[in-house]
Design a protein around this motif. Structure first.
Motif, PDB file in Angstrom:
ATOM      1  N   ASN A  94     -14.771 -32.900  15.156  1.00 38.81           N
ATOM      2  CA  ASN A  94     -15.329 -30.898  14.623  1.00 38.81           C
ATOM      3  C   ASN A  94     -15.317 -29.968  15.187  1.00 38.81           C
ATOM      4  O   ASN A  94     -15.866 -29.156  15.281  1.00 38.81           O
TER       5      ASN A  94
ATOM      6  N   ARG B 273     -27.109 -25.786  13.263  1.00 40.15           N
ATOM      7  CA  ARG B 273     -26.224 -26.791  12.576  1.00 40.15           C
ATOM      8  C   ARG B 273     -25.472 -27.685  13.550  1.00 40.15           C
ATOM      9  O   ARG B 273     -25.131 -28.503  13.846  1.00 40.15           O
ATOM     10  N   PHE B 274     -24.491 -26.930  14.023  1.00 44.12           N
ATOM     11  CA  PHE B 274     -23.833 -27.042  15.616  1.00 44.12           C
ATOM     12  C   PHE B 274     -24.127 -28.407  16.031  1.00 44.12           C
ATOM     13  O   PHE B 274     -23.731 -29.515  16.139  1.00 44.12           O
TER      14      PHE B 274
ATOM     15  N   ASP C  15     -25.123 -30.924  14.408  1.00 45.16           N
ATOM     16  CA  ASP C  15     -23.868 -32.192  14.546  1.00 45.16           C
ATOM     17  C   ASP C  15     -23.400 -32.280  15.383  1.00 45.16           C
ATOM     18  O   ASP C  15     -23.157 -33.723  14.854  1.00 45.16           O
TER      19      ASP C  15
END
Length: 215
Positions: free
Chosen positions: A7, A166-167, A170
């Motif tokens: 992703n 957030r990234f 992840d």
């Protein structure tokens, strides 16, 4: 290189071999503006981890006196780069080459570059691989050549937006050895690799560019 989370570098199949990355489309104009200001106007230009080929075709159109050499590790992306270049009909883009820039000594086969461009790569690989990329890139530049490095980075050790937090989370959940690198660590690596000057440029969407000149 570290395995890149699926992703983290999104590209979709479009026309034939072409892949389309929305992020590449969004930042292409800003990157063309950056290169127009800081890149040399002539010579050999090597792009590390060229992705889909959207960027290199935009760069080659904006800087036609540079001869561009795109590289990638993924066969599908190598095919996509060549498809974009063929459709653009540009004579200043060489056929894409397979290159893992986290491996040592690649500069011996890719030397004497006036410009090396590394876009949105370092947060997707681990720190030892990042150090190798930067060290080999400086070695692959001709005297007074420039390395232009772009991507998301920590500022003074801090993530500065909720989207970045957030990234980064992840990325680290997928592989704890990757994620955003600290700006000061990158400058230290560039200095150790032989950069004579380093200029920082704040970019849209909270990204950062480093322009390193080889001494």
């Amino acid at each position: 290189m570290s395995k890149i989370p699926s992703n983290a570098s999104v590209a979709q199949q479009t026309d034939g071999a072409k892949l389309h990355a929305p992020a590449a489309a969004r930042n292409a104009d800003a990157l063309v503006g950056l290169l127009a200001k800081f890149a040399p106007k002539t010579g050999a230009a090597l792009e590390i981890a060229s992705g889909t080929g959207q960027h290199v075709t935009a760069f080659a159109a904006a800087l036609p006196e540079l001869v561009w050499q795109p590289t990638e590790v993924d066969p599908a992306r190598l095919a996509s780069i060549n498809a974009y270049a063929a459709d653009a009909g540009m004579t200043n883009i060489r056929p894409a080459l397979a290159l893992d820039a986290a491996q040592t000594d690649w500069h011996r086969c890719h030397s004497d570059n006036s410009l090396i461009v590394v876009i949105n790569l370092l947060h997707l690989i681990d720190m030892p691989s990042s150090e190798t990329v930067l060290s080999e890139a400086l070695k692959a530049l001709r005297p007074d050549g420039r390395l232009i490095l772009y991507g998301p980075f920590r500022r003074n050790g801090q993530l500065t937006s909720e989207g970045d937090r957030r990234f980064d989370a992840d990325l680290r959940a997928a592989d704890p050895d990757i994620g955003y690198k600290n700006d000061s660590v990158i400058e230290t690596c560039l200095n150790a690799a032989g950069a004579s000057t380093i200029e920082r440029v704040e970019m849209p969407a909270n990204n950062l560019a480093f322009i390193a000149k080889k001494g």
